[in-house]
Design a protein around this motif. Structure first.
Motif, PDB file in Angstrom:
ATOM      1  N   UNK A 170       0.828  -1.208   0.000  1.00 45.95           N
ATOM      2  CA  UNK A 170       0.000   0.000   0.000  1.00 45.95           C
ATOM      3  C   UNK A 170       0.862   1.258   0.000  1.00 45.95           C
ATOM      4  N   UNK A 171       1.877   1.272   0.856  1.00 51.33           N
ATOM      5  CA  UNK A 171       2.808   2.395   0.929  1.00 51.33           C
ATOM      6  C   UNK A 171       4.215   1.828   0.700  1.00 51.33           C
ATOM      7  N   UNK A 172       4.823   2.237  -0.403  1.00 48.87           N
ATOM      8  CA  UNK A 172       6.080   1.623  -0.831  1.00 48.87           C
ATOM      9  C   UNK A 172       7.200   2.659  -0.891  1.00 48.87           C
ATOM     10  N   UNK A 173       8.355   2.273  -0.398  1.00 50.11           N
ATOM     11  CA  UNK A 173       9.563   3.081  -0.532  1.00 50.11           C
ATOM     12  C   UNK A 173      10.484   2.442  -1.568  1.00 50.11           C
ATOM     13  N   UNK A 200       7.298   6.630  -2.245  1.00 54.22           N
ATOM     14  CA  UNK A 200       8.350   7.596  -1.927  1.00 54.22           C
ATOM     15  C   UNK A 200       9.705   7.040  -2.366  1.00 54.22           C
ATOM     16  N   UNK A 201      10.475   7.871  -3.059  1.00 56.01           N
ATOM     17  CA  UNK A 201      11.841   7.517  -3.451  1.00 56.01           C
ATOM     18  C   UNK A 201      12.785   8.064  -2.394  1.00 56.01           C
ATOM     19  N   UNK A 202      13.611   7.191  -1.842  1.00 55.84           N
ATOM     20  CA  UNK A 202      14.566   7.574  -0.809  1.00 55.84           C
ATOM     21  C   UNK A 202      15.987   7.473  -1.352  1.00 55.84           C
ATOM     22  N   UNK A 218      11.493   9.757 -10.058  1.00 54.50           N
ATOM     23  CA  UNK A 218      10.087  10.194 -10.016  1.00 54.50           C
ATOM     24  C   UNK A 218       9.580  10.540 -11.410  1.00 54.50           C
ATOM     25  N   UNK A 219      10.460  11.085 -12.269  1.00 56.65           N
ATOM     26  CA  UNK A 219      10.066  11.378 -13.646  1.00 56.65           C
ATOM     27  C   UNK A 219       9.775  10.086 -14.408  1.00 56.65           C
ATOM     28  N   UNK A 229       6.975  11.049  -4.494  1.00 55.89           N
ATOM     29  CA  UNK A 229       7.851  12.132  -4.071  1.00 55.89           C
ATOM     30  C   UNK A 229       9.249  11.568  -3.825  1.00 55.89           C
ATOM     31  N   UNK A 230      10.206  12.432  -3.655  1.00 59.26           N
ATOM     32  CA  UNK A 230      11.582  12.019  -3.436  1.00 59.26           C
ATOM     33  C   UNK A 230      12.115  12.740  -2.208  1.00 59.26           C
TER      34      UNK A 230
END
Length: 290
Positions: A170-173, A200-202, A218-219, A229-230
């Motif tokens: 559901x929520x992925x990094x 989210x990109x970390x 993200x692009x 988001x990043x």
């Protein structure tokens, strides 16, 4: 054509197998996929070369017989665990060969041979492999199989958490450092990223390698209609892995994807590294690619 059709899960009797089965069922239901559980039963003849010199033929034969009994006992226990899982969850059980029934389904198969070989070969013709968490008691084979599939299958590997999750994806990094390994993990995770509620990109500036940076990820995801988001993160006491898992927790992620062993495996096993830290400490579902 479905994103995920066939999920492989090796079972060898380790305590964390129940959590791996639960993780596999979540994804089988999410993608209407088939969960193929396999247990590799070791050949008792492999005991003979380990017996050493000075043992009589009768002693070696007894050792082989004892190994065969233990192997059969373990296989029976793994089969019983799978049957309990199927009964409890109500998942449709069918044969291991396609075509599979509509919706989520599961099968169980016992294979003879060496676990790291048989699982890796099966993994090459599976969409992903789910491996029980590698700290399962004193069962070294679980970790050996994980590394064999990572290095030799050419497919993404999912490391199940220690405890059975109620949901995942559901929520992925996305852990990113610009390497080919992180790119492979990103590609393997696209079926989940496309369905996620938040991505989210970390990245850690101190751990970035030569290659695309986090904003470019993200692009790329936007080209797949995946908003993300990043966010940068900092190492904790010099430990990039600790900083990464802290950032994952802060996001409330239930799944993470990352490249594995951008340094050599031997270096990371001896000196430590991000992959090793995540394997040992992560409490959520992790997708890795090499």
């Amino acid at each position: 054509m479905k994103d995920i059709q066939k999920i492989l899960i090796p079972l060898n009797g380790t305590p964390n197998a129940d959590a791996a089965l639960a993780t596999g069922l979540i994804f089988a239901q999410q993608f209407d996929a088939h969960l193929q559980a396999v247990h590799v039963q070791a050949d008792s003849r492999e005991v003979a070369p380990l017996a050493g010199e000075g043992l009589s033929g009768a002693m070696v034969e007894e050792m082989m017989s004892a190994a065969e009994r233990e192997s059969a006992r373990r296989a029976q226990g793994v089969r019983a665990r799978f049957e309990d899982f199927a009964t409890t969850t109500g998942v449709v059980v069918c044969g291991h060969a396609a075509p599979y029934p509509a919706g989520a389904s599961a099968s169980f198969q016992i294979l003879p041979g060496a676990e790291h070989d048989m699982v890796t070969w099966r993994a090459r013709l599976s969409d992903m492999t789910i491996v029980p968490h590698p700290d399962s008691g004193d069962e070294v084979s679980s970790s050996e199989t994980l590394h064999a599939v990572l290095f030799d299958s050419g497919r993404p590997v999912i490391i199940a958490p220690r405890r059975a999750p109620t949901h995942a994806g559901r929520r992925i990094c996305v852990a990113w450092n610009g390497t080919a390994e992180s790119a492979a993990a990103l590609s393997g995770a696209l079926p989940w990223l496309a369905r996620a509620e938040a991505v989210r990109v970390l990245f850690s500036p101190s751990y970035q390698r030569r290659g695309p940076e986090g904003l470019e990820v993200t692009e790329y995801l936007r080209a797949h209609d995946i908003p993300a988001d990043v966010v940068p993160f900092a190492p904790i006491n010099g430990d990039v892995g600790a900083g990464l898992l802290t950032a994952v927790t802060e996001f409330g992620a239930d799944m993470m994807c990352m490249g594995a062993y951008s340094h050599s495996r031997l270096r990371q096993l001896i000196l430590g590294g991000v992959t090793r830290h995540v394997l040992e400490k992560a409490e959520i579902t992790v997708l890795m690619s090499r």
